[in-house]
Design a protein around this motif. Sequence first.
Motif, PDB file in Angstrom:
ATOM      1  N   CYS A 122       0.837  -1.213   0.000  1.00 42.57           N
ATOM      2  CA  CYS A 122       0.000   0.000   0.000  1.00 42.57           C
ATOM      3  C   CYS A 122       0.866   1.256   0.000  1.00 42.57           C
ATOM      4  CB  CYS A 122      -0.914   0.009   1.226  1.00 42.57           C
ATOM      5  SG  CYS A 122      -2.187  -1.265   1.217  1.00 42.57           S
ATOM      6  N   ILE A 123       1.955   1.232   0.778  1.00 42.09           N
ATOM      7  CA  ILE A 123       2.822   2.411   0.886  1.00 42.09           C
ATOM      8  C   ILE A 123       3.604   2.634  -0.407  1.00 42.09           C
ATOM      9  CG2 ILE A 123       4.823   3.389   2.086  1.00 42.09           C
ATOM     10  CD1 ILE A 123       3.853   1.873   4.600  1.00 42.09           C
ATOM     11  N   CYS A 124       4.152   1.564  -0.970  1.00 41.60           N
ATOM     12  CA  CYS A 124       5.033   1.696  -2.141  1.00 41.60           C
ATOM     13  C   CYS A 124       4.271   1.899  -3.450  1.00 41.60           C
ATOM     14  CB  CYS A 124       5.918   0.457  -2.258  1.00 41.60           C
ATOM     15  SG  CYS A 124       7.076   0.249  -0.893  1.00 41.60           S
ATOM     16  N   GLN A 129      -2.779   9.376  -1.415  1.00 45.43           N
ATOM     17  CA  GLN A 129      -2.144   9.559  -0.118  1.00 45.43           C
ATOM     18  C   GLN A 129      -2.866   8.775   0.971  1.00 45.43           C
ATOM     19  OE1 GLN A 129       0.817  11.404   0.298  1.00 45.43           O
ATOM     20  NE2 GLN A 129       0.759  10.249   2.201  1.00 45.43           N
ATOM     21  N   LYS A 132      -1.710   5.280   1.141  1.00 47.60           N
ATOM     22  CA  LYS A 132      -0.412   5.182   1.821  1.00 47.60           C
ATOM     23  C   LYS A 132      -0.590   5.246   3.341  1.00 47.60           C
ATOM     24  CE  LYS A 132       2.153   7.271  -2.023  1.00 47.60           C
ATOM     25  NZ  LYS A 132       2.967   6.097  -2.382  1.00 47.60           N
ATOM     26  N   ASN A 136       0.380   2.569   6.229  1.00 48.99           N
ATOM     27  CA  ASN A 136       1.099   2.813   7.487  1.00 48.99           C
ATOM     28  C   ASN A 136       0.429   2.067   8.643  1.00 48.99           C
ATOM     29  OD1 ASN A 136       2.736   4.512   6.051  1.00 48.99           O
ATOM     30  ND2 ASN A 136       1.920   6.410   6.902  1.00 48.99           N
TER      31      ASN A 136
END
Length: 552
Positions: A122-124, A129, A132, A136
């Motif tokens: 999800c982050i990469c 936003q 992301k 986290n």
Amino acid sequence: MTLGSISWNMILGGFGLFMFGITFMGDGLKAVAGDKLREYIDKYTSNTFSGMIIGILLTILMQSSSATTAIVIGLVRAGLMSLDQAAGVVLGANIGTTITSFLISISLDKYAMYIIFVGALCICFGNKQKTKYIGNVILGFGLIFFGMDAMGSALAELKQLPQFTSFALSMATNPLLGFLAGILITAALQSSAATIGVIQKLYDAGAVSLGASIPFMLGANIGTTMTGILASIGGSTAGKRTAAMHTIMNVIGGVIGLIFLVPYTAFIQNVFGNLNPMMQIAMANIIFKTVTTIVFIPFVKQLVTLVRKVVPGKEPELMEVNIDELDTNVATVLPSFALKQAQQAILKMSDVVKEAVNQTQVFMKEKGSEEDMEMLKRNEAMVNKFDKKITEYLIQLSVQPNMTEHDILDNRLYLDATKNFERLGDLAMNLGEFYNMVYTDGHQFSEYAENDMNAMYKQFVEMFDLTVEILVTKNQINYGRLLGMEDEMDQLEYDAREAHFKRMSNHTCTSPIAESVYCDILGTLERMGDHCCNIARAAVTSETKKIEPDAG
């Protein structure tokens, strides 16, 4: 088995990942929730029960009752929350913090790496936003279990140490020892969730008994108040009272827990003995926190009275931010009265803007902390709240069919004023960010720079007060005075800028960051004066347009 043979790298590294996971997940949850957090705090802390619900939800999002208490201290210090309201939130925080021990007890260790993988994806690869931020949360959640798994087997080795066995037996036979150990360790770590997580793993490994684990847990609930105590040091009376209230609540709860330790331990063993050991501690924590919180609810007023006696002094007046009385239905009967309501709401907004600007000057003079920065952010959030409500109200008024020409002009004026006040709030926040950049890196402004900034602040406050007066009276003479003051503000900025360049050429500026942002600060203060003139110009122009048709 000796101390040297224990896998300390796994214990410390796993514990570090565990604590990082809690923090990372909390930061992600806060980011997902966004500014709604502040809105909910403002709206739903009117009584003890609703404040308690907010305290529970906020602590679950923050993954830290200490962080919740620190925020509450800031709100009370800023005059945005009363001590009575704070009591409810603090009570809720004590319940909300139990969610971490419950999550730990689920024993998802074998799925930790899969959870971490999903979070990392999800982050990469998240395009938005918010995706992301959700990553986290997921990644932090996985790290909690990975960290606990990493240190679990190493903690189990401790039971083979004669020294630890002796200490564990001492805690079992002398609950006060475990109680004090829980206080001290949690005060040092500033996280009861982390301390209780360790005791859960130790109990799960058979290194300590349930009778030793529960006093340790009770002590952790007192040690967690250290964050609030530290946050209140050097602060206002209201902040100290909030920290004292949190401490008194948890100390009384801990003492009650010790008094009923034997029957309570037997109760947990009998009712939850079939659950896994970590879940037993989690249930002991949840039930203890919930019961003590319920016991405190009827005595909140008495507790607040006690705290005010223990910590004497004067609290700040609660800032009035409620403008819910704005009613568009009034416009259908009497539009001029509806616009008068809008004017009163704008005047309230101006008070908040002025306070926000004053706080930035205090921040500059006293080299404010991160907590002070949070107070500036809360002020900006209040200004934005005013802007949103007043703007929506005025737009709804503008489409009413029975608005006269005068009403339309006033409506436009108030829309213009609202936007300029909102921009002043943004610029005040910018000032705080500039100062924070300087102080965070351990730098400071020269005495000459501070004097020049204080002179511009003084000029702005005089201009601001006159602007508010012009907004109400639409006085042309005062507007002329304001324009003269704006010329003086421009001159102050020019002189301060020239003096700064001279100090730079003489190499008397010792802070590269302060040197870099100083001109931005001067320019921001000058622009704030411009916005005052914008408001006043709109006011007198509106009045002129009203008079011109009659004169013809």
